[in-house]
Scaffold this motif. Structure first.
Motif, PDB file in Angstrom:
ATOM      1  N   ASN A   1       0.828  -1.210   0.000  1.00  0.00           N
ATOM      2  CA  ASN A   1       0.000   0.000   0.000  1.00  0.00           C
ATOM      3  C   ASN A   1       0.862   1.260   0.000  1.00  0.00           C
ATOM      4  O   ASN A   1       0.590   2.218  -0.730  1.00  0.00           O
ATOM      5  CB  ASN A   1      -0.924   0.008   1.216  1.00  0.00           C
ATOM      6  CG  ASN A   1      -1.951  -1.089   1.187  1.00  0.00           C
ATOM      7  OD1 ASN A   1      -2.016  -1.914   2.095  1.00  0.00           O
ATOM      8  ND2 ASN A   1      -2.757  -1.137   0.135  1.00  0.00           N
ATOM      9  N   THR A   2       1.903   1.252   0.824  1.00  0.00           N
ATOM     10  CA  THR A   2       2.816   2.400   0.865  1.00  0.00           C
ATOM     11  C   THR A   2       3.510   2.598  -0.486  1.00  0.00           C
ATOM     12  O   THR A   2       3.610   3.726  -0.993  1.00  0.00           O
ATOM     13  CB  THR A   2       3.877   2.176   1.963  1.00  0.00           C
ATOM     14  OG1 THR A   2       3.219   1.939   3.204  1.00  0.00           O
ATOM     15  CG2 THR A   2       4.779   3.388   2.097  1.00  0.00           C
ATOM     16  N   LYS A   3       3.950   1.506  -1.086  1.00  0.00           N
ATOM     17  CA  LYS A   3       4.611   1.566  -2.389  1.00  0.00           C
ATOM     18  C   LYS A   3       3.664   2.096  -3.457  1.00  0.00           C
ATOM     19  O   LYS A   3       4.050   2.936  -4.296  1.00  0.00           O
ATOM     20  CB  LYS A   3       5.108   0.170  -2.764  1.00  0.00           C
ATOM     21  CG  LYS A   3       5.841   0.112  -4.092  1.00  0.00           C
ATOM     22  CD  LYS A   3       6.242  -1.318  -4.421  1.00  0.00           C
ATOM     23  CE  LYS A   3       6.873  -1.391  -5.805  1.00  0.00           C
ATOM     24  NZ  LYS A   3       7.166  -2.794  -6.208  1.00  0.00           N
ATOM     25  N   LEU A   4       2.399   1.637  -3.431  1.00  0.00           N
ATOM     26  CA  LEU A   4       1.419   2.073  -4.413  1.00  0.00           C
ATOM     27  C   LEU A   4       1.117   3.569  -4.274  1.00  0.00           C
ATOM     28  O   LEU A   4       1.032   4.286  -5.279  1.00  0.00           O
ATOM     29  CB  LEU A   4       0.133   1.257  -4.241  1.00  0.00           C
ATOM     30  CG  LEU A   4      -1.029   1.583  -5.180  1.00  0.00           C
ATOM     31  CD1 LEU A   4      -0.639   1.327  -6.630  1.00  0.00           C
ATOM     32  CD2 LEU A   4      -2.252   0.756  -4.813  1.00  0.00           C
ATOM     33  N   GLU A   5       0.986   4.045  -3.045  1.00  0.00           N
ATOM     34  CA  GLU A   5       0.710   5.464  -2.828  1.00  0.00           C
ATOM     35  C   GLU A   5       1.868   6.336  -3.316  1.00  0.00           C
ATOM     36  O   GLU A   5       1.653   7.411  -3.887  1.00  0.00           O
ATOM     37  CB  GLU A   5       0.421   5.717  -1.355  1.00  0.00           C
ATOM     38  CG  GLU A   5      -0.947   5.196  -0.909  1.00  0.00           C
ATOM     39  CD  GLU A   5      -1.226   5.481   0.548  1.00  0.00           C
ATOM     40  OE1 GLU A   5      -0.619   6.426   1.089  1.00  0.00           O
ATOM     41  OE2 GLU A   5      -2.035   4.770   1.150  1.00  0.00           O
ATOM     42  N   ARG A   6       3.095   5.893  -3.088  1.00  0.00           N
ATOM     43  CA  ARG A   6       4.253   6.635  -3.585  1.00  0.00           C
ATOM     44  C   ARG A   6       4.238   6.708  -5.103  1.00  0.00           C
ATOM     45  O   ARG A   6       4.558   7.754  -5.696  1.00  0.00           O
ATOM     46  CB  ARG A   6       5.546   5.969  -3.111  1.00  0.00           C
ATOM     47  CG  ARG A   6       5.838   6.164  -1.622  1.00  0.00           C
ATOM     48  CD  ARG A   6       7.051   5.353  -1.225  1.00  0.00           C
ATOM     49  NE  ARG A   6       7.329   5.457   0.203  1.00  0.00           N
ATOM     50  CZ  ARG A   6       8.188   4.675   0.851  1.00  0.00           C
ATOM     51  NH1 ARG A   6       8.855   3.734   0.197  1.00  0.00           N
ATOM     52  NH2 ARG A   6       8.382   4.831   2.150  1.00  0.00           N
ATOM     53  N   ARG A   7       3.866   5.612  -5.749  1.00  0.00           N
ATOM     54  CA  ARG A   7       3.808   5.602  -7.214  1.00  0.00           C
ATOM     55  C   ARG A   7       2.734   6.562  -7.725  1.00  0.00           C
ATOM     56  O   ARG A   7       2.955   7.289  -8.689  1.00  0.00           O
ATOM     57  CB  ARG A   7       3.544   4.169  -7.701  1.00  0.00           C
ATOM     58  CG  ARG A   7       3.317   4.055  -9.197  1.00  0.00           C
ATOM     59  CD  ARG A   7       3.638   2.649  -9.709  1.00  0.00           C
ATOM     60  NE  ARG A   7       2.855   1.643  -9.056  1.00  0.00           N
ATOM     61  CZ  ARG A   7       1.627   1.267  -9.447  1.00  0.00           C
ATOM     62  NH1 ARG A   7       1.047   1.880 -10.462  1.00  0.00           N
ATOM     63  NH2 ARG A   7       0.992   0.301  -8.827  1.00  0.00           N
TER      64      ARG A   7
END
Length: 479
Positions: free
Chosen positions: A211-217
């Protein structure tokens, strides 16, 4: 896009869901080699110990009916973690207890925790993947659970012989930790009433690394993070007490009921064959526990091969019909299947498997009857494993297609029918062999699959009509 998760992120999430399914089948099979030792240590008869197998199978069919509806209305991650905690606690209790009553209760609890995650896996695929590519993902996801029945007896036999039967449950507890920790990190919430297509961030206590990775993207691409929609969806969700009624309703519908009944008959033949291996191979070939356990390997290898091959065939049949009817085949775009013959696209792929599997059921029984060389029955077991697993995978994909918003509940309905009919076949195969012999018993189950196969043609012909009628009733009710 149907889902904003990248291809690799989908693979990671579905891999976590697949490994979480591993515990239900292996927990049932790993227990078999230790039955005599358990009966001796607890000072009870073998028949009483066999009752714990029946309890396990009953709960294996019943528990997903609660978990499926709960995850469809609340989310995947909470349901998964609840199942994992129950399963781990049951294994700790089983590793410590020395009482028959405790064994019976805790085996039921272990089954509830392990089998609950089975309903979640197909639901995760439904959340992430469209119908045109669903076959490959479901097949890959099924590899881990299909390895359980073949690895379970071998691991259980070795542990029971050298470390005692309590060690079986400590081994399962260690495996739970090995799988649980990566899943806690990478198993993102996918339920569409919580995160929609993945663009809505989940509540803070449900977040993971993906989720954190997706939000950064998304932020790097200049897209907004939809916190307002998250709060809006959270207000709409209602925490409901889990109930199996929705699962039972799906079993009783025409859209799913006929195909579930037929696949249940196929599983009766399969479970009857698996159940007769220990007694018959021990008698005919004078095998010990470890040798008998090794005879399950061809069955598992056939299932694994089906997991790698079947998905591409399922997706290829979908594309053939889509091109014939002019349906779009755009990646990551879902289409309305109301006028698409999805039943035919899925079920016609399993007809050759059913014919070959039925022949192998019959041939396997007569080979054991006439005590032929071991290579023959083992080859037939490999083919049976491939054909049955390929058929079950195909029906799993079809159910997700028919019930996209209730994929976990539909998977639970599939599990309920298979396990309960399988439990009946397992308990009835020994008396039947005693009366008519193993050859005619195998012939009975093989012919059962052939005689009722017109059910599939009936479903292929009427399925689209039933789905349109059900959709019309739903729209009328909502209006």
């Amino acid at each position: 896009p149907y889902s904003i998760f990248s291809h690799n992120e989908k693979r990671i999430i579905i891999l976590c869901a697949g490994f979480s399914q591993f515990f239900s089948p292996i927990s049932g099979q790993i227990y078999f080699p230790s039955l005599d030792a358990i009966a001796k240590d607890l000072h009870v008869s073998t028949s009483l110990v066999n009752l714990t197998i029946t309890v396990y199978l009953i709960m294996q069919g019943f528990a997903p009916a609660f978990v499926g509806g709960f995850s469809d209305s609340t989310g995947r991650r909470p349901a998964y973690f609840i199942c994992a905690i129950i399963y781990a606690a049951a294994n700790i209790g089983l590793g410590l207890q020395n009482n028959y009553a405790a064994l019976m209760v805790l085996r039921g609890l272990q089954s509830a925790g392990g089998s609950g995650s089975v309903a979640l896996a197909n639901a995760v695929v439904s959340d992430l993947v469209t119908s045109q590519e669903r076959g490959v993902y479901v097949s890959y996801m099924s590899v881990a659970p299909q390895a359980g029945p073949s690895l379970g007896p071998i691991i259980g036999g070795l542990l029971g012989q050298y470390l005692g039967w309590h060690s079986v449950f400590w081994f399962l507890l260690i495996c739970t930790g090995v799988v649980f920790v990566p899943c806690a990190i990478f198993f993102a919430e996918t339920c569409r009433i919580v995160v929609d297509d993945g663009s809505v961030p989940p509540p803070k206590w449900r977040r993971c690394y993906l989720n954190t990775k997706l939000e950064r993207r998304l932020m790097a691409e200049g897209q907004p993070i939809l916190y307002e929609k998250r709060d809006e969806l959270e207000k709409k969700r209602k925490l409901r007490f889990p109930t199996p009624l929705e699962t039972v309703r799906i079993v009783l519908t025409k859209e799913a009921g006929f195909v579930l009944a037929y696949i249940g008959l196929l599983c009766c033949a399969y479970y009857a064959t698996v159940a007769l291996i220990p007694s018959q191979f021990g008698t005919v070939y004078d095998f010990n526990q470890i040798q008998i356990a090794l005879c399950y390997l061809p069955l598992g290898c056939g299932s694994l091969l089906a997991g790698f091959v079947r998905g591409r065939i399922i997706d290829a049949r979908y594309k053939v019909h889509a091109k014939r009817l002019g349906f779009p085949l755009t990646y990551n775009r879902q289409v309305d299947l109301s006028d698409f013959p999805i039943e035919r696209a899925r079920l016609e792929a399993i007809l050759p498997n059913l014919a070959l599997g039925s022949a192998c059921f019959i041939g396997f029984g007569w080979m054991i009857q006439y005590k032929v060389k071991l290579a023959g029955p083992l080859i037939f077991l490999f083919v049976i494993g491939f054909c049955v697993s390929a058929s079950i995978n195909t029906v799993s994909v079809l159910l997700v297609d028919i019930y996209p918003g209730k994929a976990a509940t539909a998977s639970a309905a599939n599990n309920l029918v298979r396990c309960w009919l399988g439990a009946g076949a397992t308990s009835g195969v020994a008396p039947l062999i005693g009366k008519i012999g193993i050859g005619w018993t195998a012939t009975f189950f093989g012919l059962l699959v052939v005689v009722f196969s017109p059910i599939l043609w009936f479903v292929m012909h009427n399925g689209p009509k039933w789905r349109r009628a059900a959709k019309g009733r739903k729209e009328q009710k909502e209006a």
